[in-house]
Design an enzyme around this catalytic site. Structure first.
Site, PDB file in Angstrom:
ATOM      1  N   GLU A 254       0.833  -1.215   0.000  1.00 35.95           N
ATOM      2  CA  GLU A 254       0.000   0.000   0.000  1.00 35.95           C
ATOM      3  C   GLU A 254       0.861   1.257   0.000  1.00 35.95           C
ATOM      4  O   GLU A 254       2.009   1.220   0.409  1.00 35.95           O
ATOM      5  CB  GLU A 254      -0.873   0.042   1.277  1.00 35.95           C
ATOM      6  CG  GLU A 254      -1.866  -1.082   1.357  1.00 35.95           C
ATOM      7  CD  GLU A 254      -2.694  -1.048   2.646  1.00 35.95           C
ATOM      8  OE1 GLU A 254      -2.501  -0.141   3.475  1.00 35.95           O
ATOM      9  OE2 GLU A 254      -3.532  -1.956   2.799  1.00 35.95           O
ATOM     10  N   LYS A 256       2.337   4.523   1.493  1.00 34.24           N
ATOM     11  CA  LYS A 256       2.531   5.042   2.846  1.00 34.24           C
ATOM     12  C   LYS A 256       2.305   6.542   2.766  1.00 34.24           C
ATOM     13  O   LYS A 256       3.133   7.296   2.266  1.00 34.24           O
ATOM     14  CB  LYS A 256       3.934   4.737   3.360  1.00 34.24           C
ATOM     15  CG  LYS A 256       4.139   5.210   4.800  1.00 34.24           C
ATOM     16  CD  LYS A 256       5.504   4.850   5.329  1.00 34.24           C
ATOM     17  CE  LYS A 256       5.627   4.984   6.830  1.00 34.24           C
ATOM     18  NZ  LYS A 256       5.231   6.286   7.375  1.00 34.24           N
ATOM     19  N   GLU A 306      -4.984   7.171   7.716  1.00 36.40           N
ATOM     20  CA  GLU A 306      -3.991   8.243   7.699  1.00 36.40           C
ATOM     21  C   GLU A 306      -4.671   9.461   7.068  1.00 36.40           C
ATOM     22  O   GLU A 306      -5.224   9.376   5.970  1.00 36.40           O
ATOM     23  CB  GLU A 306      -2.773   7.800   6.875  1.00 36.40           C
ATOM     24  CG  GLU A 306      -1.629   8.781   6.886  1.00 36.40           C
ATOM     25  CD  GLU A 306      -0.664   8.601   8.088  1.00 36.40           C
ATOM     26  OE1 GLU A 306      -0.930   7.777   8.990  1.00 36.40           O
ATOM     27  OE2 GLU A 306       0.356   9.310   8.088  1.00 36.40           O
TER      28      GLU A 306
HETATM   29  P1  ATP Z   1       6.946   7.014  10.347  1.00 42.58           P
HETATM   30  O1  ATP Z   1       7.659   8.078  11.112  1.00 42.58           O
HETATM   31  O2  ATP Z   1       7.774   6.267   9.366  1.00 42.58           O
HETATM   32  O3  ATP Z   1       5.624   7.477   9.789  1.00 42.58           O
HETATM   33  P2  ATP Z   1       5.704   5.962  12.631  1.00 42.58           P
HETATM   34  O4  ATP Z   1       6.580   5.936  13.819  1.00 42.58           O
HETATM   35  O5  ATP Z   1       4.704   7.033  12.492  1.00 42.58           O
HETATM   36  O6  ATP Z   1       6.601   5.870  11.359  1.00 42.58           O
HETATM   37  P3  ATP Z   1       5.118   3.235  12.110  1.00 42.58           P
HETATM   38  O7  ATP Z   1       4.110   2.330  12.697  1.00 42.58           O
HETATM   39  O8  ATP Z   1       6.535   2.909  12.293  1.00 42.58           O
HETATM   40  O9  ATP Z   1       4.788   4.681  12.637  1.00 42.58           O
HETATM   41  O10 ATP Z   1       4.879   3.396  10.546  1.00 42.58           O
HETATM   42  C1  ATP Z   1       3.617   3.314  10.011  1.00 42.58           C
HETATM   43  C2  ATP Z   1       2.891   4.649   9.983  1.00 42.58           C
HETATM   44  O11 ATP Z   1       2.651   5.033   8.662  1.00 42.58           O
HETATM   45  C3  ATP Z   1       1.555   4.513  10.629  1.00 42.58           C
HETATM   46  O12 ATP Z   1       1.603   4.818  11.994  1.00 42.58           O
HETATM   47  C4  ATP Z   1       0.671   5.465   9.856  1.00 42.58           C
HETATM   48  O13 ATP Z   1       0.594   6.699  10.527  1.00 42.58           O
HETATM   49  C5  ATP Z   1       1.392   5.683   8.546  1.00 42.58           C
HETATM   50  N1  ATP Z   1       0.741   5.132   7.350  1.00 42.58           N
HETATM   51  C6  ATP Z   1       0.634   5.766   6.167  1.00 42.58           C
HETATM   52  N2  ATP Z   1       0.030   5.000   5.252  1.00 42.58           N
HETATM   53  C7  ATP Z   1      -0.276   3.831   5.847  1.00 42.58           C
HETATM   54  C8  ATP Z   1      -0.895   2.627   5.404  1.00 42.58           C
HETATM   55  N3  ATP Z   1      -1.333   2.470   4.155  1.00 42.58           N
HETATM   56  N4  ATP Z   1      -1.015   1.612   6.303  1.00 42.58           N
HETATM   57  C9  ATP Z   1      -0.574   1.748   7.578  1.00 42.58           C
HETATM   58  N5  ATP Z   1       0.023   2.860   8.045  1.00 42.58           N
HETATM   59  C10 ATP Z   1       0.187   3.901   7.195  1.00 42.58           C
END
Ligand code: ATP
Length: 570
Positions: A254, A256, A306
């Protein structure tokens, strides 16, 4: 039942303070939790974390160093300038409270013993007072406690109020101690059951109570719309191969999206929006509420999404920073919603029409998602997704996502449940390598010259089991002008109420403000308490949507250090 002296808590605080050993702490806590169970006041367990509300509750004491000073002066009948003088020497409000209370005890004959009920009640009142005369009412409530406290009690009351208890009780430790207190057999199973219950409830009182009653009660704890829950987190991978290794093939791939995480809850005509740190942001996003009403079918549900900002003229996504100011906004909400519109990208469904979907496979959850969402571009859509076993296809999707300005991709395991919190590897993230970490500001320095009076340099901290340790200092990243983004001025205003200690031009602040920091490298360094220092750090984002639970741990830093060493050797 019910009656308990606050001194019993203080004894435990002291014991916990005296050891850094995890197992010792666990034993101390487990023993105390058994005692607490007999009192039938499960909410008192919050005090072990220096809190009076469940973790999802955002209400705070709002007590600054200045107010503490006033409360101490009032409680002990000491002139304010005398207290200021003590503070200059000692630099620790807790210790000053202890000294003053001890001195008072020596000179007064009568003093009643503080009971937990009273402490708990007054602390709650401190939070709930509003309106005219708030400050003086708060001071009275605190002074009432301090006036009846022993030195040690006064110290911990003040530290609780300043949210600086320093006894190192993290969630994981408290969870394990609760398990220890009530279970001896099936330890492993019970640890994970208590952990799961906590992830669902986000409330130690609820878990504590259920754990006393037994396994069945723990299993009953479930998700319901309206009660915030922890989100599932991703792990980071270096390339598609690694992503497929972790998630298996075929896997879902998917976009991000570069926005912020919102869990959307609905029950009948009520809708709630929660951030990842369980903060309720429903009021700030009336446009999202509207979109959910319009484009999602169903009476009751919990969705994971998101929310991404975009430019209404050019229809180009904007980086997180641009919409971050909407999260804390308290006025002109409709106006700013018009200026900074957002699109909701829904990627999961955790609850639907009265039923929890947490244990269901991701592919099944996704199928449901597609059925209940009516895609409306720029309002609310389901996340772009393909299912593939082909590396090439995944690579093309990744490149395409980047070219559209997305941050990267998420790869997800098709048959995995939705497991909250822990980074279990049911979804992974892949993005171009920038070295970045989420850290918390634990101190700051005043600038000089043009920047005088402003806190312009920040001491960064990461998490350990016990507390926070320094990983470096950063002064670049924020802006001078508001039109360019978050400014030093704004950050100074946000940090000032968090100050708990001031020495010269350096302040220590309670660890609240989370920032994303990019850096070039990590070095070993004796100058910082973690033993590591970030080289050329720069703040890329102020992250009001994240809490201290989300920041990097010392282990993460160590891992990054090793990874970078290895890369350098290649
Ligand atoms: P980052 O700083 O890389 O965004 P993070 O610390 O916010 O990471 P992680 O769980 O490590 O959080 O990375 C996934 C994050 O990406 C999720 O918390 C969400 O906010 C975001 N995100 C964006 N698109 C998606 C998606 N399609 N599926 C899941 N999460 C997504």
């Amino acid at each position: 039942m019910g009656e308990m002296y606050y001194s019993e808590f203080v004894d435990v605080y002291d014991k916990l303070f005296a050891t850094t050993k995890r197992l010792e702490k666990e034993a101390i806590l487990a023993e105390f939790i058994k005692t607490l169970a007999k009192k039938d006041e499960s909410e008192w367990i919050y005090l072990l974390k220096g809190k009076i509300f469940p973790d999802y509750d955002e209400r705070e004491f709002g007590i600054s160093g200045q107010l503490t000073l006033k409360a101490l002066a009032f409680a002990f009948g000491v002139p304010e300038n005398k207290v200021t003088e003590m503070y200059r020497k000692v630099g620790d409000w807790g210790q000053i409270a202890e000294e003053l209370a001890d001195k008072k005890r020596q000179t007064t004959l009568f003093s009643s013993k503080l009971i937990v009920k009273k402490v708990f009640e007054n602390l709650r009142k401190v939070v709930s007072i509003e309106g005219k005369g708030t400050v003086s009412r708060k001071i009275e409530l605190i002074a009432e406690l301090l006036g009846n406290a022993s030195g040690r009690e006064a110290k911990y009351i003040v530290r609780t109020l300043l949210q600086d208890l320093r006894i190192g009780v993290a969630d994981a430790l408290l969870r394990d101690s609760i398990t220890d207190a009530f279970y001896h057999d099936d330890k492993k199973e019970m640890v994970s059951l208590v952990g799961e219950a906590y992830d669902l409830a986000n409330d130690f009182a609820v878990v504590f109570e259920a754990a006393q009653k037994g396994k069945k009660e723990l299993e009953k704890i479930s998700i319901i719309p309206g009660k915030p829950i922890n989100a599932m987190l991703a792990i980071k991978v270096e390339d598609i191969d690694e992503a497929f290794e972790v998630c298996g093939v075929p896997a879902a791939v998917e976009d991000k999206y570069d926005g912020f995480r919102v869990l959307i809850h609905k029950n009948k005509d009520k809708i709630w929006l929660f951030t990842r740190r369980l903060e309720n942001v429903t009021k700030q996003f009336p446009d999202v509420v509207e979109a959910v009403k319009k484009y999602v079918k169903g009476e009751s549900f919990i969705l994971d999404s998101e929310v991404v900002g975009y430019d209404s003229k050019t229809k180009i996504y904007r980086p997180f920073e641009a919409i971050s100011q909407r999260i804390k906004r308290k006025y002109d909400i409709e106006k700013i919603a018009g200026q900074l519109p957002v699109e909701v990208n829904v990627f999961d469904v955790l609850y639907y029409q009265g039923e929890s979907f947490l244990k269901k496979e991701f592919k099944e959850r996704r199928k449901l998602l597609e059925k209940i969402i009516k895609n409306e571009k720029w309002k609310l859509v389901s996340a772009r997704q393909i299912i593939t076993s082909s590396k090439e296809e995944a690579m093309r999707f990744y490149e395409n996502a980047l070219s559209r300005g997305e941050e990267g991709i998420m790869v997800k395991k098709l048959d995995a449940p939705y497991q909250q919190g822990r980074r279990v590897g049911y979804m992974v993230k892949l993005k171009p390598t920038v070295n970045d970490l989420d850290l918390v500001v634990i101190g700051a320095e005043y600038g000089s010259g043009k920047r005088g009076g402003m806190l312009t340099s920040y001491i960064l901290g990461c998490r350990t089991e016990k507390d926070f340790v320094e990983v470096g200092k950063v002064s670049s990243g924020f802006k001078e002008k508001e039109s360019e983004g978050v400014t030093y001025d704004q950050i100074t205003e946000l940090l000032k109420p968090l100050i708990i200690e001031e020495k010269g031009n350096v302040v220590r602040v309670s660890p609240k403000m989370v920032v994303s920091v990019t850096y070039q490298n990590i070095q070993k360094s004796p100058s910082y308490s973690s033993g590591y220092a970030l080289r050329f750090p720069r703040i890329s984002h102020y992250r009001p949507d994240r809490g201290i639970k989300d920041i990097a741990t010392l282990k993460d830093i160590e891992k990054e250090f090793v990874r970078m060493q290895r890369k350098a050797e290649k």
